[in-house]
Design a protein around this motif. Structure first.
Motif, short mmCIF file in Angstrom:
data_model
loop_
_atom_site.label_atom_id
_atom_site.label_comp_id
_atom_site.label_asym_id
_atom_site.label_seq_id
_atom_site.Cartn_x
_atom_site.Cartn_y
_atom_site.Cartn_z
N ASP A 84 0.83 -1.21 0.00
CA ASP A 84 0.00 0.00 0.00
C ASP A 84 0.86 1.26 0.00
O ASP A 84 0.56 2.24 -0.70
CB ASP A 84 -0.93 0.01 1.22
CG ASP A 84 -2.05 -1.02 1.11
OD1 ASP A 84 -2.23 -1.57 0.00
OD2 ASP A 84 -2.72 -1.27 2.12
N LEU A 96 -7.45 -3.16 -3.65
CA LEU A 96 -8.08 -3.88 -2.55
C LEU A 96 -8.53 -5.25 -3.04
O LEU A 96 -9.15 -5.38 -4.09
CB LEU A 96 -9.27 -3.10 -2.01
CG LEU A 96 -8.95 -1.71 -1.46
CD1 LEU A 96 -10.22 -1.03 -0.97
CD2 LEU A 96 -7.93 -1.79 -0.33
N ASP A 145 -9.08 -7.94 1.78
CA ASP A 145 -9.37 -6.75 2.56
C ASP A 145 -10.85 -6.63 2.89
O ASP A 145 -11.24 -5.89 3.78
CB ASP A 145 -8.94 -5.50 1.78
CG ASP A 145 -7.46 -5.54 1.45
OD1 ASP A 145 -6.66 -5.45 2.39
OD2 ASP A 145 -7.12 -5.67 0.27
N GLU A 278 -10.03 -1.33 10.88
CA GLU A 278 -9.85 -0.44 9.73
C GLU A 278 -10.24 0.99 10.13
O GLU A 278 -11.31 1.21 10.66
CB GLU A 278 -10.72 -0.90 8.56
CG GLU A 278 -10.25 -2.18 7.88
CD GLU A 278 -9.02 -1.98 7.01
OE1 GLU A 278 -8.61 -0.81 6.83
OE2 GLU A 278 -8.47 -2.98 6.55
N VAL A 284 -10.45 0.87 2.46
CA VAL A 284 -11.42 -0.21 2.67
C VAL A 284 -12.76 0.36 3.10
O VAL A 284 -13.82 -0.04 2.58
CB VAL A 284 -10.89 -1.21 3.72
CG1 VAL A 284 -11.96 -2.25 4.05
CG2 VAL A 284 -9.64 -1.90 3.21
#
Length: 305
Positions: A84, A96, A145, A278, A284
């Motif tokens: 990332d 993702l 993810d 997250e 995400v």
């Protein structure tokens, strides 16, 4: 202070994946002797053996199994963080990885991706098929993810973001004796070849809510692990199945098969599963928001009746 360096963890990971020092050394592009010295150094730092030697094969010790279980959860997260970071530094956005649990249905994907590129051009999607059969484990181990999942899959560390309400329907061939019924009862399955994508029952699905309470056993149960294959077999007259109406909506629209309501109806909630830690600003979470809005407008199943 940690006793092992990153090179030790990477070495342990490859040895577990390969099973022998020779194969692990080939993957890591180092000599077997160098790898053997690195393993010995790691075990010396830890104060005990991670593996037991059985000829050329290596078997984890009980303490080694605990160590590796934890490593397999943490290392993919670090690898993902690196990827990332590199993507963002290169201004390439972020990719993702998502999976679809229980039903491998992707008829919605092309239309959604067109919308995603407009609303979140920095996000790309990569589909991971393996998550279909181990959704929660794949999510918690950072192999994916996000997982689109039907039914109830609550587990510590995972958050479910509601997408839309679906229905479980009995799917039968055109012209089948049950096709003309408004609804069916469990007893109607007793003479049928029942097709299912898994012998493992899941909470909130047809076996728990419809079949088992009635004590019914279909004449035959056949496992077919691909939803599209189940639909094709049903259309050809090889059996029936209770499936997500949304997952088979294209086949219903084309008239390949017919849907009949089980009992008074079996609702099925679809959700986007994400790791609970997250951040609100993460890609995400952004993807989950776009999915939620899009599915509420476009992803609801064909109406019953």
């Amino acid at each position: 202070m940690m006793r092992l360096d990153m090179r030790h963890w990477e070495m342990l990971y490859q040895v577990c994946q390969c099973g022998t020092l020779r194969q692990a050394a080939q993957v890591m592009a180092i000599s077997q002797s160098a790898l053997s010295h690195r393993l010995a150094e790691a075990e010396r730092r830890l104060g005990g053996p991670v593996f037991e030697r059985q000829g050329r094969l290596l078997k984890l010790t009980p303490a080694g199994e605990i160590l590796i279980q934890q490593m397999q959860q943490v290392l993919p997260v670090l690898q993902r963080a690196e990827q990332d970071f590199i993507q963002r530094q290169q201004n390439d956005g972020v990719t993702l990885r998502i999976g679809v649990a229980a039903y491998n249905c992707y008829h919605w994907l092309a239309e959604f991706m067109a919308v995603l590129r407009q609303q979140a051009p920095g996000i790309e999607i990569e589909l991971i098929a393996a998550a279909t059969h181990r959704p929660l484990q794949s999510l918690l181990e950072s192999e994916v993810d996000m997982v689109l999942a039907p039914g109830h899959m609550a587990t510590p560390g995972v958050e479910a973001i509601a997408l839309f309400e679906d229905y479980l329907e009995l799917i039968v061939p055109v012209g089948h004796a049950l096709a003309s019924k408004i609804s069916i009862e469990p007893k109607h399955l007793q003479a049928e070849n029942y097709l299912t994508y898994s012998r493992t029952t899941q909470p909130g699905f047809e076996y728990e809510r419809f079949i088992r309470p009635a004590g019914v056993v279909p004449a035959r149960v056949s496992v077919v692990e691909v939803t599209d294959a189940i639909v094709e077999l049903i259309a050809a007259g090889f059996g029936v199945s209770i499936l997500s109406r949304w997952a088979v909506s294209e086949a219903l629209v084309r008239g390949k098969v017919v849907a009949v309501t089980p009992g008074e109806g079996l609702s099925l909630q679809w959700s986007a599963l994400v790791r609970r830690n997250e951040k609100a600003s993460s890609a995400v979470r952004q993807l989950a928001g776009v999915l939620q809005t899009w599915f509420q407008a476009n992803g609801t199943p064909v109406s019953i009746g």
